[in-house]
Each structure stands twice: as C-alpha cells, then as structure tokens.
Scaffold this motif. Structure first.
Motif, mmCIF file in Angstrom:
data_model
loop_
_atom_site.group_PDB
_atom_site.id
_atom_site.type_symbol
_atom_site.label_atom_id
_atom_site.label_comp_id
_atom_site.label_asym_id
_atom_site.label_seq_id
_atom_site.Cartn_x
_atom_site.Cartn_y
_atom_site.Cartn_z
ATOM 1 N N GLU A 57 27.776 39.623 67.516
ATOM 2 C CA GLU A 57 29.130 39.378 68.051
ATOM 3 C C GLU A 57 30.163 39.289 66.925
ATOM 4 O O GLU A 57 31.299 39.735 67.094
ATOM 5 C CB GLU A 57 29.162 38.144 68.975
ATOM 6 C CG GLU A 57 28.845 36.833 68.312
ATOM 7 C CD GLU A 57 28.571 35.693 69.310
ATOM 8 O OE1 GLU A 57 28.518 35.930 70.533
ATOM 9 O OE2 GLU A 57 28.404 34.549 68.836
ATOM 10 N N GLU A 58 29.752 38.774 65.780
ATOM 11 C CA GLU A 58 30.668 38.741 64.627
ATOM 12 C C GLU A 58 30.991 40.159 64.165
ATOM 13 O O GLU A 58 32.147 40.494 63.878
ATOM 14 C CB GLU A 58 30.041 37.983 63.452
ATOM 15 C CG GLU A 58 29.857 36.488 63.660
ATOM 16 C CD GLU A 58 31.160 35.700 63.554
ATOM 17 O OE1 GLU A 58 32.138 36.237 62.987
ATOM 18 O OE2 GLU A 58 31.182 34.555 64.053
ATOM 19 N N LEU A 59 29.971 40.977 64.070
ATOM 20 C CA LEU A 59 30.149 42.355 63.603
ATOM 21 C C LEU A 59 31.064 43.142 64.546
ATOM 22 O O LEU A 59 32.050 43.756 64.101
ATOM 23 C CB LEU A 59 28.779 43.038 63.486
ATOM 24 C CG LEU A 59 28.797 44.555 63.250
ATOM 25 C CD1 LEU A 59 29.460 44.890 61.912
ATOM 26 C CD2 LEU A 59 27.379 45.141 63.273
ATOM 27 N N VAL A 60 30.756 43.094 65.828
ATOM 28 C CA VAL A 60 31.542 43.877 66.793
ATOM 29 C C VAL A 60 32.992 43.387 66.821
ATOM 30 O O VAL A 60 33.936 44.193 66.851
ATOM 31 C CB VAL A 60 30.885 43.827 68.196
ATOM 32 C CG1 VAL A 60 31.806 44.398 69.261
ATOM 33 C CG2 VAL A 60 29.549 44.571 68.178
ATOM 34 N N VAL A 119 18.914 44.233 55.655
ATOM 35 C CA VAL A 119 19.185 45.638 55.382
ATOM 36 C C VAL A 119 19.874 46.275 56.582
ATOM 37 O O VAL A 119 19.864 45.721 57.681
ATOM 38 C CB VAL A 119 17.870 46.405 55.105
ATOM 39 C CG1 VAL A 119 17.224 45.934 53.816
ATOM 40 C CG2 VAL A 119 16.890 46.258 56.272
ATOM 41 N N TYR A 120 20.478 47.434 56.362
ATOM 42 C CA TYR A 120 20.953 48.224 57.498
ATOM 43 C C TYR A 120 20.897 49.695 57.145
ATOM 44 O O TYR A 120 20.937 50.058 55.970
ATOM 45 C CB TYR A 120 22.374 47.835 57.921
ATOM 46 C CG TYR A 120 23.476 48.248 56.962
ATOM 47 C CD1 TYR A 120 23.763 47.483 55.834
ATOM 48 C CD2 TYR A 120 24.232 49.403 57.181
ATOM 49 C CE1 TYR A 120 24.782 47.855 54.965
ATOM 50 C CE2 TYR A 120 25.258 49.776 56.320
ATOM 51 C CZ TYR A 120 25.525 48.997 55.208
ATOM 52 O OH TYR A 120 26.532 49.364 54.346
ATOM 53 N N SER A 121 20.776 50.493 58.186
ATOM 54 C CA SER A 121 20.815 51.937 57.985
ATOM 55 C C SER A 121 21.996 52.478 58.763
ATOM 56 O O SER A 121 22.477 51.862 59.710
ATOM 57 C CB SER A 121 19.530 52.586 58.490
ATOM 58 O OG SER A 121 19.403 52.374 59.882
ATOM 59 N N PHE A 122 22.469 53.624 58.340
ATOM 60 C CA PHE A 122 23.499 54.328 59.102
ATOM 61 C C PHE A 122 23.167 55.801 59.027
ATOM 62 O O PHE A 122 23.217 56.392 57.959
ATOM 63 C CB PHE A 122 24.889 54.062 58.506
ATOM 64 C CG PHE A 122 25.949 54.928 59.148
ATOM 65 C CD1 PHE A 122 26.078 54.953 60.517
ATOM 66 C CD2 PHE A 122 26.777 55.721 58.380
ATOM 67 C CE1 PHE A 122 27.027 55.769 61.122
ATOM 68 C CE2 PHE A 122 27.731 56.530 58.977
ATOM 69 C CZ PHE A 122 27.855 56.557 60.351
ATOM 70 N N GLY A 123 22.774 56.365 60.156
ATOM 71 C CA GLY A 123 22.387 57.764 60.106
ATOM 72 C C GLY A 123 22.234 58.365 61.477
ATOM 73 O O GLY A 123 22.370 57.685 62.494
ATOM 74 N N GLN A 126 30.437 48.936 57.759
ATOM 75 C CA GLN A 126 29.812 48.861 56.441
ATOM 76 C C GLN A 126 30.426 47.744 55.605
ATOM 77 O O GLN A 126 29.707 47.007 54.934
ATOM 78 C CB GLN A 126 29.904 50.208 55.730
ATOM 79 C CG GLN A 126 29.132 51.287 56.502
ATOM 80 C CD GLN A 126 28.635 52.411 55.611
ATOM 81 O OE1 GLN A 126 29.322 52.828 54.699
ATOM 82 N NE2 GLN A 126 27.451 52.902 55.892
ATOM 83 N N ASP A 127 31.758 47.613 55.658
ATOM 84 C CA ASP A 127 32.426 46.542 54.901
ATOM 85 C C ASP A 127 31.873 45.187 55.307
ATOM 86 O O ASP A 127 31.578 44.340 54.471
ATOM 87 C CB ASP A 127 33.938 46.530 55.201
ATOM 88 C CG ASP A 127 34.678 47.515 54.312
ATOM 89 O OD1 ASP A 127 34.043 48.105 53.420
ATOM 90 O OD2 ASP A 127 35.902 47.686 54.527
ATOM 91 N N TRP A 128 31.748 44.988 56.633
ATOM 92 C CA TRP A 128 31.315 43.675 57.107
ATOM 93 C C TRP A 128 29.879 43.405 56.688
ATOM 94 O O TRP A 128 29.577 42.344 56.137
ATOM 95 C CB TRP A 128 31.463 43.582 58.631
ATOM 96 C CG TRP A 128 31.317 42.171 59.117
ATOM 97 C CD1 TRP A 128 32.289 41.222 59.163
ATOM 98 C CD2 TRP A 128 30.114 41.548 59.574
ATOM 99 N NE1 TRP A 128 31.766 40.032 59.641
ATOM 100 C CE2 TRP A 128 30.436 40.202 59.900
ATOM 101 C CE3 TRP A 128 28.791 41.973 59.745
ATOM 102 C CZ2 TRP A 128 29.491 39.289 60.386
ATOM 103 C CZ3 TRP A 128 27.855 41.072 60.222
ATOM 104 C CH2 TRP A 128 28.198 39.745 60.540
ATOM 105 N N GLU A 173 37.189 54.903 60.657
ATOM 106 C CA GLU A 173 37.600 53.526 60.379
ATOM 107 C C GLU A 173 36.565 52.532 60.936
ATOM 108 O O GLU A 173 36.318 51.486 60.332
ATOM 109 C CB GLU A 173 38.981 53.293 60.997
ATOM 110 C CG GLU A 173 39.852 52.305 60.285
ATOM 111 C CD GLU A 173 40.037 52.539 58.793
ATOM 112 O OE1 GLU A 173 40.389 53.654 58.385
ATOM 113 O OE2 GLU A 173 39.831 51.575 58.021
ATOM 114 N N ILE A 174 35.949 52.877 62.072
ATOM 115 C CA ILE A 174 34.890 52.027 62.635
ATOM 116 C C ILE A 174 33.701 51.981 61.674
ATOM 117 O O ILE A 174 33.159 50.920 61.378
ATOM 118 C CB ILE A 174 34.460 52.549 64.031
ATOM 119 C CG1 ILE A 174 35.583 52.297 65.042
ATOM 120 C CG2 ILE A 174 33.156 51.894 64.494
ATOM 121 C CD1 ILE A 174 35.366 52.946 66.409
#
Ligand code: 4AD
Ligand code: MG
Length: 429
Positions: free
Chosen positions: A239-242, A198-202, A141-143, A135-136
């Motif tokens: 801070e918005e993301l977290v 951009v962002y990565s997740f890995g 990713q949604d944000w 869920e995190i």
C-alpha cells in the motif's frame, strides 16, 4: 544547437532552432499556424506572410501532416496557447515532405489504429500515456531503491512454470524444452535469500486465450521479494508503494493527465491504509449484492469490479482458498484451507493490479505441493534447496505494470498502456 519544446520556457525572447514534425496546420491566407511537435511537447508556430521571406512562406505551404523540418523562430509567452508559448517563425528547413499520413486527425477504428500502432504512438494522447508509464516505472524503482531493495534480473528463458502450466509459451532450448517466464518470482526467492530485499522489473509472458481488456500476452511486472517478512508486513509495503506511485504521478504528470482528460479526484484519495477484506467477506458481499457466488471459486472481472465498488481506494482481498491459488502460497496456520495471500483490486473497475503472498517455507509441505500439483520435481530441485539451506519466512508480490497504467490513466483497455501490445491474434507491428 537545437532546443527542445520541453525546455522552451527557458528561451523566451530568444530566436531558437527546433527539430520538429508538423502535427497540424491552419491558414488564413495571410497567417499560417503550424502545430509542431518534437516528442517533448507541442508548440504553435506562427508565420505572417508579410514578415517572412517568400520561400519560407512557400516551405510552410508545402508541409503535410508529419513532415519533418527544422524551424527557426522567436519564443513568445502567450497565455492563450495550451503550452503557454508560441513561436514566431522566421525560417523553415524541410527535412522531408511526408507522404499522405494514414492517421488523419479524426476518429479511426481500433483495428486500424492497432495496425498503425507504430504511427499511432505519435498522437498527443498516446504520447501522454507512454510518458505516464515511464513515470510510473521511475516512481516504483525510486521507492523500492529508497527502501533498501536491490534490483535483480531473473531469467526470461526457464525450464519450469511459476503460475500454472496452462499458459506457458514453450520454445526449444537446443535439445531441451524451455518456456518464456510467466513470473520471475521463484528466482527472486533465491535472490532474497542472497540479498534480503530484492525486486525485479521485466517482461513476462502468458499464453492466455482470454481476449479481455485486462489481458496481454506479454506484460511487464515489478516483483519485490522479502526475506524475514510475513504476509501482513508485505501488505503494508504494497500500500505504501502504490500510494507513492499514484501521488508521484499526480505531481509529475499534470499536463499528461490533462491531455488524456483523467479525472484525478479518485487518485487523490489513494493513500495508506487500504481497506482489507477476506475472501470469505468478499463472497458474502457478492451474494448480498445479488451476484450468486460459491465459496471455492475464483473471482472473475465482474466480481472484482463489484467488490471494488464498495470502496473508494484500492482494496486487498486476502485469504483465498488454497485450491484456486498457486502451489507456493503458505497456508494460514489457523485455517489451512486458505492461504496467506492477497490480490490488490484497483478502484473504478480496473481489477487486480497486484497478486502476492507469503511463501511456503517448510520443505516437507512444499514437496507435498509438488506432488498435488503434479509438478516435475527435477526442474524445481534448486527451488527446494532454498528451504533446505536456511529457510526463513518470506513474502513477495507482483505488480502488473500495464494494469496499473490503465488504472492511473483511466483507460478502457490495456492495449494503450504499452508501446507495442502483444495480444491474442495480434503480433504486428
Ligand atoms: O497474480 P499473478 O499471476 O502473480 C504472479 O505472477 C506472482 N508470481 C507474482 C509474485 O508474487 N511475484 O500476476 C501478478 C500481476 C497481476 O496482479 C496483474 O496485475 C498482472 O500481474 N497480470 C497481467 N497483466 C496483463 N496481462 C496479463 N495476462 C496478466 N496476468 C497477470
Ligand atoms: Mg493473480
């Protein structure tokens, strides 16, 4: 068709069939209570001897912990049941009677549990943690997707270091030397020059010899990188993301947070803005609190914990000395011995969850840093190109997934935050 426990509320009064494992069993001689799980939830099945066929009763008798079966029964609303529902069992079709299950419903030592991690993840607590982890990831990713960031995948095999050469995992790449990535950042900087935000997740890898409750050898990072973005704006995004992630988990994972006994009051407070202190102020704070600490050293876990105690939200520590940070961080123009960076320290002693900075955009200064850090220029020539062809102010950060999960779930150790932790001296299972 099989129904899943997670959707059981839609089937009250109906006779349904479920594919389940037996988690636990109690019997009074005339009634058997079967604790059943299917991955989506837990439900109690009730068999009354006088109301089921003798072979169904006998099947239930045979069930051992973790046996697999199909069960047919009528869903009944029951206020007293933890899930709110019970199943009046009508039929049982055994798939397998499980061998004696090594993880009994009692306390086991950590080493034993780690050796049986492949089974341990079936327990209600571990299941809840893995659900929260998922869920995190979804919330992050949604944000980011909603803010116009594009997902970009950096390589895992790399020719060069990003976060210092001491923690590199090396491997052969045919005749060349290669390393498992420590961070996708340098590639994300290239991607930001192509796609803006951009962002990565890995997965990322660090051969850290530290055996602490915060360190994994293989961990997952979310790494946003933003063109035309200065340090201050990056902090606002962090801070918005977290805050979004924490507030989303509080809403979406109520039953999981309950299953792991997380006190959610400290999480409710996680809303922007987060407090900010400079490295200098943090050093003062530590000395005031009786921890003697010299300017120019890097903070360790006890320091971070002490600093966090003064705040009831995550706190940014900014402007570290350049010499304790990575080669790519941009010096503060007013005070070049410190850099435009920040670590975000989670409350409650969970330590650094984000490391980020504005990046050096000046080609000459970057070349100088390569010399100072004795980095092989040829492996980074492409990275210098980013400053040669339309350099712009840009910033980015890395959010460590496992430390974030540990904090949000309130766990003692990161080993429970990832399905199969890779740690110092632990590669099995
Ligand atoms: O502070 P770090 O080393 O920053 C970077 O790698 C940057 N290149 C990121 C960027 O700017 N794109 O690592 C970022 C985060 C840390 O704050 C921490 O949460 C996590 O990654 N982390 C670890 N988590 C578990 N085990 C380890 N060994 C970790 N090392 C870092
Ligand atoms: Mg760091």
């Amino acid at each position: 068709m099989l129904i899943r426990i997670g959707n059981i509320a839609e089937h009250v009064g109906e006779s349904v069939k479920l594919g389940v494992w037996l988690y636990n069993k109690r019997s009074s001689g005339k009634i058997q209570f079967l604790q059943l799980r299917d991955g989506t939830g837990f439900i109690q099945g009730v068999l009354v001897k006088s109301q089921v066929a003798p072979e169904v009763w006998e099947h239930a008798n045979q069930l051992t912990q973790e046996s697999s079966l199909y069960v047919q029964g009528t869903v009944r609303r029951d206020e007293r049941a933890p899930s709110g529902y019970e199943l009046d069992v009508e039929d049982i079709e055994i798939i397998q009677i499980a061998d004696e299950y090594p993880i009994a419903l009692k306390k086991h030592g950590v080493d034993f549990l780690m050796d049986h991690r492949h089974l341990w993840i079936r327990s209600p607590r571990q299941r809840a943690i893995l659900k929260i982890r998922a869920e995190i990831i979804r919330a992050v990713q949604d944000w980011l997707d909603g803010q116009g960031f594009t997902l970009v995948d950096p390589p895992i095999l790399t020719p060069s270091a990003c976060e210092g050469t001491t923690t590199l995992f090396s491997t052969k790449y045919f005749d060349e030397d290669a390393y498992l990535t420590q961070s996708g950042q340098l590639y994300m900087e290239a991607a930001a020059m192509a796609l803006g935000r951009v962002y990565s997740f890995g997965p990322t890898f660090r051969a850290e010899k530290s055996k602490t409750r915060r360190h994994l050898i293989e961990f997952w990072m979310i790494e946003p990188e933003m063109a035309f973005t200065e340090h201050e704006e990056s902090l606002r995004i962090q801070e918005e993301l977290v805050s979004h992630v924490v507030q989303h988990v509080l809403k979406a994972c109520q039953s999981e947070l309950q299953a792991i006994d997380r006190d959610t009051a400290p999480l409710e407070r996680v809303k922007p803005p987060f407090p900010r202190i400079t490295y200098d102020e943090a050093v003062e704070l530590l000395n005031r609190e009786g921890m003697s600490f010299e300017w120019g050293e890097d903070f360790g876990a006890p320091h971070e914990t002490k600093i966090a105690e003064s705040f009831d939200k995550p706190v940014f520590i900014t402007h570290y000395p350049a010499k304790v940070k990575a080669f790519y961080m941009k010096p503060d123009p007013d005070r070049p011995e410190v850099v435009l960076c920040a670590d975000l320290i989670a409350p409650e002693g969970y330590g650094e969850i984000i490391g980020g900075s504005q990046r050096i955009d000046d080609p000459e200064l970057l070349r100088q840093r390569f010399v100072e850090h004795r980095l092989p220029r040829d492996a980074y020539e492409w990275y210098l190109d980013l400053r040669r062809y339309g350099t712009v102010p840009h910033s980015g950060f890395g959010l460590g997934l496992e430390r974030t999960v540990a904090w949000i779930c309130g766990l003692d150790h990161v080993r429970e935050t990832i399905p199969f932790p890779r740690m110092l001296n632990r590669l099995y299972p």
